[in-house]
Scaffold this active site. Sequence first.
Site, PDB file in Angstrom:
ATOM      1  N   GLU A 245      -2.794  31.642   9.727  1.00 24.04           N
ATOM      2  CA  GLU A 245      -1.939  30.364   9.996  1.00 24.04           C
ATOM      3  C   GLU A 245      -2.843  29.389   9.836  1.00 24.04           C
ATOM      4  OE1 GLU A 245       0.531  28.696  10.542  1.00 24.04           O
ATOM      5  OE2 GLU A 245       1.809  29.494  11.860  1.00 24.04           O
ATOM      6  N   ASP A 246      -2.328  28.277   9.441  1.00 23.13           N
ATOM      7  CA  ASP A 246      -3.298  26.973   9.635  1.00 23.13           C
ATOM      8  C   ASP A 246      -3.574  26.290  10.953  1.00 23.13           C
ATOM      9  OD1 ASP A 246      -0.609  26.164   9.740  1.00 23.13           O
ATOM     10  OD2 ASP A 246      -0.797  24.622   8.303  1.00 23.13           O
TER      11      ASP A 246
ATOM     12  N   ASP B 145      -0.145  25.457  17.659  1.00 16.97           N
ATOM     13  CA  ASP B 145       0.086  24.104  18.487  1.00 16.97           C
ATOM     14  C   ASP B 145       0.784  24.804  19.540  1.00 16.97           C
ATOM     15  OD1 ASP B 145       0.794  21.579  19.171  1.00 16.97           O
ATOM     16  OD2 ASP B 145       1.889  21.089  17.093  1.00 16.97           O
TER      17      ASP B 145
ATOM     18  N   PHE C  95      -2.940  14.037  15.707  1.00 18.90           N
ATOM     19  CA  PHE C  95      -1.992  14.443  14.593  1.00 18.90           C
ATOM     20  C   PHE C  95      -3.024  14.686  13.450  1.00 18.90           C
ATOM     21  CE2 PHE C  95       0.876  14.533  11.068  1.00 18.90           C
ATOM     22  CZ  PHE C  95       1.997  15.114  11.550  1.00 18.90           C
TER      23      PHE C  95
ATOM     24  N   ASP D 273       0.499  18.573   6.689  1.00 20.70           N
ATOM     25  CA  ASP D 273       1.214  17.689   5.889  1.00 20.70           C
ATOM     26  C   ASP D 273       1.596  16.828   6.891  1.00 20.70           C
ATOM     27  OD1 ASP D 273       3.466  19.511   6.865  1.00 20.70           O
ATOM     28  OD2 ASP D 273       4.859  18.099   6.006  1.00 20.70           O
TER      29      ASP D 273
ATOM     30  N   ARG E 210      -1.263  17.532   1.889  1.00 19.16           N
ATOM     31  CA  ARG E 210      -1.639  18.828   2.286  1.00 19.16           C
ATOM     32  C   ARG E 210      -2.848  19.404   1.174  1.00 19.16           C
ATOM     33  NH1 ARG E 210       2.321  21.811   4.603  1.00 19.16           N
ATOM     34  NH2 ARG E 210       4.675  21.384   4.325  1.00 19.16           N
TER      35      ARG E 210
HETATM   36  C1  PRP Z   1       3.014  24.527  11.624  1.00 16.70           C
HETATM   37  C2  PRP Z   1       2.147  25.334  11.288  1.00 16.70           C
HETATM   38  C3  PRP Z   1       2.533  26.487  12.118  1.00 16.70           C
HETATM   39  C4  PRP Z   1       3.379  25.947  13.125  1.00 16.70           C
HETATM   40  C5  PRP Z   1       2.543  25.789  14.346  1.00 16.70           C
HETATM   41  O1  PRP Z   1       4.175  24.603  10.480  1.00 16.70           O
HETATM   42  O2  PRP Z   1       1.810  25.712  10.014  1.00 16.70           O
HETATM   43  O3  PRP Z   1       3.253  27.482  11.235  1.00 16.70           O
HETATM   44  O4  PRP Z   1       3.589  24.436  12.654  1.00 16.70           O
HETATM   45  O5  PRP Z   1       3.285  25.246  15.561  1.00 16.70           O
HETATM   46  P1  PRP Z   1       3.722  25.854  16.931  1.00 16.70           P
HETATM   47  O6  PRP Z   1       2.382  26.473  17.450  1.00 16.70           O
HETATM   48  O7  PRP Z   1       4.020  24.714  17.554  1.00 16.70           O
HETATM   49  O8  PRP Z   1       4.797  26.618  16.642  1.00 16.70           O
HETATM   50  P2  PRP Z   1       5.382  23.619  10.047  1.00 16.70           P
HETATM   51  O9  PRP Z   1       6.569  24.040  10.679  1.00 16.70           O
HETATM   52  O10 PRP Z   1       5.041  22.051  10.228  1.00 16.70           O
HETATM   53  O11 PRP Z   1       5.496  23.929   8.535  1.00 16.70           O
HETATM   54  P3  PRP Z   1       4.629  24.035   7.244  1.00 16.70           P
HETATM   55  O12 PRP Z   1       3.471  24.845   7.320  1.00 16.70           O
HETATM   56  O13 PRP Z   1       5.474  24.322   5.987  1.00 16.70           O
HETATM   57  O14 PRP Z   1       4.056  22.440   7.240  1.00 16.70           O
END
Ligand code: PRP
Length: 178
Positions: A98-99, A102, A151, A158, A164
Amino acid sequence: MTDPKLRVLIPSGKIQARIRELGSQISKDYPEGNLHFVCILKGACFFMADLARAMERDVAIDFMGISTYGKGKTSSGEVKVTKDLDVTVEGADVLIVEDIVDSGVTLNYLVHLLEQRRPKSIRIAALLDKPERRLRPVHVNYVGFQIPDRFVVGYGLDYAERYRNLDAVCVLDDEPAA
Ligand code: PRP
């Protein structure tokens, strides 16, 4: 990319150095066996590509798409799989890549989902962790950097699909430039 709204939080060199450390650690922790990286689209694709190349052993890679609604606002965020894995992970050592973690809603859901597919093990590697924001429990085995509740964009993350491809993690400042 020069943008007055961006302030570098983690420069590219630091990201790459930390990924080399993680690659070495993960390689030692899985000296053998069938290791599958599961990249969560889209943000984690840059981290996954660099982490996989920092590994000192062979890994399989696969991708999952997840969408969440109400994320970060309540603990009952709804999660949906938009793209599933191409190959089975039954009997494999799974490393979810995962990136950012949150609220934890995405990973909490995903771990439960993948557990039903009877892998040998499941662990999580996340480049960034915002522990202050957690609503659901998630054990992140490999963390690149813990960051404050700001943020952030870049290195896969993104804002409305922008930024990105920055090679650094940056804080996106809402303040108008002076
Ligand atoms: C982001 C990130 C994780 C998730 C984390 O994805 O890549 O998958 O949110 O958030 P959480 O811990 O609150 O669940 P996003 O939905 O923004 O999609 P993306 O990676 O395509 O931008």
